[in-house]
Design a protein around this motif. Structure first.
Motif, short mmCIF file in Angstrom:
data_model
loop_
_atom_site.label_atom_id
_atom_site.label_comp_id
_atom_site.label_asym_id
_atom_site.label_seq_id
_atom_site.Cartn_x
_atom_site.Cartn_y
_atom_site.Cartn_z
N GLN A 37 3.41 1.83 16.71
CA GLN A 37 3.16 3.27 16.88
C GLN A 37 1.76 3.63 16.36
OE1 GLN A 37 6.58 5.15 15.05
NE2 GLN A 37 5.54 7.13 14.90
N VAL A 38 1.42 3.15 15.19
CA VAL A 38 0.11 3.47 14.60
C VAL A 38 -1.02 2.85 15.43
CG1 VAL A 38 -1.38 2.96 12.61
CG2 VAL A 38 0.91 3.89 12.26
N THR B 55 -8.85 -0.61 -1.38
CA THR B 55 -10.31 -0.68 -1.45
C THR B 55 -10.91 -1.18 -0.15
OG1 THR B 55 -10.17 -2.91 -2.39
CG2 THR B 55 -10.33 -1.10 -3.95
N PHE C 291 -11.01 8.08 11.56
CA PHE C 291 -9.65 8.09 11.01
C PHE C 291 -9.41 6.80 10.24
CE2 PHE C 291 -9.51 10.35 15.08
CZ PHE C 291 -8.93 11.55 14.73
N GLN C 292 -8.55 6.91 9.22
CA GLN C 292 -8.00 5.72 8.57
C GLN C 292 -6.49 5.91 8.53
OE1 GLN C 292 -9.74 5.83 4.67
NE2 GLN C 292 -11.80 5.33 5.39
N SER C 293 -5.75 4.84 8.79
CA SER C 293 -4.29 4.93 8.74
C SER C 293 -3.75 3.75 7.94
CB SER C 293 -3.68 4.88 10.14
OG SER C 293 -4.21 5.90 10.94
N THR C 294 -2.61 3.99 7.31
CA THR C 294 -1.95 2.92 6.57
C THR C 294 -0.49 2.86 7.00
OG1 THR C 294 -3.39 3.30 4.68
CG2 THR C 294 -1.39 2.05 4.27
N LEU D 274 0.84 -1.21 0.00
CA LEU D 274 0.00 0.00 0.00
C LEU D 274 0.87 1.25 0.00
CD1 LEU D 274 -2.66 -1.14 2.62
CD2 LEU D 274 -3.11 -0.69 0.21
N LEU D 275 1.96 1.22 0.77
CA LEU D 275 2.85 2.39 0.85
C LEU D 275 3.64 2.57 -0.45
CD1 LEU D 275 4.24 2.13 4.48
CD2 LEU D 275 2.31 3.47 3.62
N LEU D 276 3.82 1.48 -1.18
CA LEU D 276 4.51 1.57 -2.46
C LEU D 276 3.56 1.99 -3.58
CD1 LEU D 276 6.81 -1.61 -2.32
CD2 LEU D 276 7.54 0.78 -2.17
N GLY D 277 2.26 2.02 -3.25
CA GLY D 277 1.28 2.41 -4.26
C GLY D 277 1.02 1.31 -5.27
N ILE E 155 -0.98 -1.32 -4.86
CA ILE E 155 -2.41 -1.63 -4.92
C ILE E 155 -3.19 -0.48 -4.31
CG2 ILE E 155 -2.15 -4.15 -4.86
CD1 ILE E 155 -2.89 -4.08 -1.91
N VAL E 156 -4.42 -0.35 -4.75
CA VAL E 156 -5.30 0.68 -4.23
C VAL E 156 -6.03 0.11 -3.03
CG1 VAL E 156 -7.31 2.10 -4.76
CG2 VAL E 156 -5.55 1.77 -6.47
N THR F 206 -1.52 4.94 18.65
CA THR F 206 -2.27 6.16 18.36
C THR F 206 -3.75 5.84 18.15
OG1 THR F 206 -0.33 7.06 17.26
CG2 THR F 206 -2.42 8.16 16.82
N ARG G 116 6.84 0.82 13.54
CA ARG G 116 5.86 1.79 13.06
C ARG G 116 4.43 1.26 13.19
NH1 ARG G 116 10.25 3.05 9.49
NH2 ARG G 116 9.56 1.47 8.00
#
Lengths: 414, 414
Positions: free
Chosen positions: A49-50, A18, A36-39, A10-13, A15-16, A53, A46
């Motif tokens: 950490q997410v 969905t 909120f949504q987080s990736t 997802l962070l590399l883009g 895949i989208v 939060t 990390r």
């Protein structure tokens, strides 16, 4: 609720995401607020950490991804660490995974055993569509729910297990419902000005404007204790809005212009045929996307060359010589020509310059003429669209669909 | 980098967040690490909270959405507040917005003036594709970059202004590069078996398979200190893969079948015309999506009715009576008929049943015949596709494009 999507892809883009939108939609329908949504990627520090939060600002944290058999799948381990829980083997899950492979006649890799390791005390959610079970962890008044990444598995688990769990444990949070009024033919700011009173005093329902392709969507969202009450709130506001901007509203929710036009043609028992130049068949393709369109769609000619306008549609060569292929006169000749040749009640002619090449003096890229010929009379329109080739094709097709819609409406009205 | 997507519609699940993935992809190609993505609604308190967290853990924060003219568009205000900056009118932006409306002959609503209000000291990014300018705010060694939500505007701004800014200010961060080999006509597991050796020993570059519509994509991803070194790693692996599966590879990266066919037609100086029944104009529309297609695309007839097959394409009525409209014979007559009528070198005929209705005895939904007629000879193919109406249309169009591709290749080879 906070939705946490995990996975480096997802962070590399690559895949989208969905899952985030489909989960959000389902949760809202249960009356839960997604704030909120987080990736985050497959990285222990990390991800912890997410999750920390998320737990600090949401009652329910739902993660997707990272429950697979590989070394990169760490979601359960990270949250067990965070809550100070050990991972233990969950026998029923192991048996289910073994059965999953056996039923497909496949050997089970040793790594799949990892998928049956669960934080102690966890509620395990069975996965009827794959090998990774899900997990619900409860800490105080917070719940952490881990779901797998593949959308088909995630959605199955959400419907079968998570939705019932949430409704049982978090009671009825009321109901959020939305309805979208789809408008065409007016800009966002002008539309906003027309309904400014409603926007300023909005509370429940709320109103939001959204520009989509050539359309402006007005989204009404109501919160109430029951689905019926929310529907009523929406219906009341919708009625008031329709009094202000009804002329621009062509449909609601997922309705497209081509669906609306198809329904009109069916209801009025009219048939249609098209002569498309710059839209290149797009409008025909959109009209024939609708099941049952063969009842009213006679056919069309994509006349990209002058020659095909003359031979296949019957546009007089002299007309093209005098006015050019991109002109009101030729659009009208295309509309009547195709109507006659295909023996339909309505004929549509579209001619223009989709670009990026093809502009000539006084005829820039984006200049489009649209004509609608009916049983008694013809109307034509001139447009100057902007954007890349595909946008000009789409905008031309949208405009033509809206003119056909208005054409049929006016005939029925008169 | 952290990507922050704003907009309540995302939290309601009404739209899928494609901006986050496309931005992530571009940033990775610049060698920037995207470590977090966050999504928040149009709410001042929560947006400020998310931006504060993002600034605490990332050097560069890029937001999308919330730059429009409406009251719900608050992104600039929230970040100006957060950094203690006032919003001031940016004259060049106002002039650009006024010019944008003037060029379209539209009145500018007063609210559009809000889009020209900028945090003082901001670097303003012009928007060549819409009215909302973007903003870069620098605080210490951190940058906040605000981009508009509509993908077309956001992408244009990123390429034209943001990428150059990032490369100048944050230097070369190493390089991740990907290349996609696009295949058609083979299944995912068969393809995986053919390149199993490479998949097992993959390290750098990595290999991933992805099923997309009727295509299987093979993605090669390499990491290296320079763009040249990454390209070389990819080129070496690509060459080895092509030796195994080259016959199925029709293009790379974003190349579509219609682009490849368009290039072939241009290179061979051939023209094409289509007679489409079940695809309803989709193939014409896809071919004419390619700029410059008017050089080789003569035109087409969408012949949805038997009558239009006879009158507009020249299919003998007797042939339809004997074999039915969905038959190899009619597909071939459509291909030769349209080729003759449009005076093209290649003619394509497609006839089938897109469903959900229309099936008859021995002719189920999804049955499609495709014929390709050339200067010397004709080839035809029978398919049984599955899926909903839109999938059958798309699969038929893909198959036809691939046959045209092979047809031209074989002529050039012989």
């Amino acid at each position: 609720v906070e939705i946490v999507s995990t996975g480096t892809e997802l962070l590399l883009g690559q895949i989208v995401n969905t899952n985030a939108s489909s989960l959000a939609k389902q949760l809202n329908e249960l009356g839960m607020d997604v704030l909120f949504q987080s990736t985050v990627g497959d990285n222990r520090v990390r991800m912890a950490q997410v999750l920390t939060t998320a737990l600090s600002r949401a009652d329910i944290v739902i993660t997707t991804g990272g429950l697979g058999p590989t070394q990169g799948d760490i979601t359960k381990e990270v949250s067990a660490d965070l809550l100070g829980l050990k991972l233990v083997l969950h026998e029923p899950s192991l048996q289910q995974i073994q059965a999953y492979f056996a039923s497909r006649g496949l050997p089970m890799a040793a790594s799949n055993r990892r998928q049956a390791m669960m934080p102690e005390g966890a509620i395990v959610i069975p996965n009827s569509r794959g090998t990774a079970p899900g997990v619900i962890l409860v800490k105080g008044d917070k719940s952490i729910i881990h779901l797998p990444g593949p959308p088909y598995e995630m959605e199955g688990m959400f419907f079968q297990s998570v939705a019932p769990y949430l409704l049982t444990h978090f009671g009825n949070q009321g109901c959020i419902q939305s309805k979208v009024l789809r408008t065409y033919g007016i800009g966002e700011s002008s539309l906003e000005e027309m309904i400014a009173d409603f926007i300023h005093k909005q509370n429940n329902p709320t109103i939001a404007l959204l520009a989509r392709n050539s359309e402006i969507h007005v989204r009404i969202t109501a919160k109430a204790s029951s689905s019926e009450a929310a529907s009523q709130l929406i219906a009341d506001l919708e009625e008031s809005l329709r009094q202000k901007i009804g002329q621009y509203i062509f449909g609601t929710d997922d309705e497209t212009l081509e669906q609306v036009v198809g329904r009109q043609l069916s209801a009025a028992q009219l048939t249609i045929a098209l002569a498309e130049s710059c839209t290149g068949g797009l409008l025909s393709s959109r009209l024939t996307d609708i099941p049952g369109s063969s009842a009213y769609f006679r056919g069309s000619v994509v006349c990209y060359s002058n020659n095909s306008k003359v031979l296949a549609v019957g546009v007089p060569q002299g007309l093209i010589n005098r006015h050019g292929a991109v002109s009101q006169e030729v659009a009208e000749a295309m509309a009547t020509g195709i109507k006659d040749r295909m023996a339909s009640e309505i004929g549509v002619g579209i001619t223009g310059i989709a670009g990026p090449g093809g502009a000539v003096k006084d005829k820039p890229v984006g200049l489009v003429y649209i004509a609608i010929a009916g049983p008694s009379g013809i109307k034509s329109y001139k447009h100057q669209f902007t954007g890349p080739r595909s946008a000009i094709k789409h905008r031309s097709a949208n405009a033509a669909l809206n003119y056909v819609r208005q054409f049929i409406l006016s005939k029925q009205g008169g």
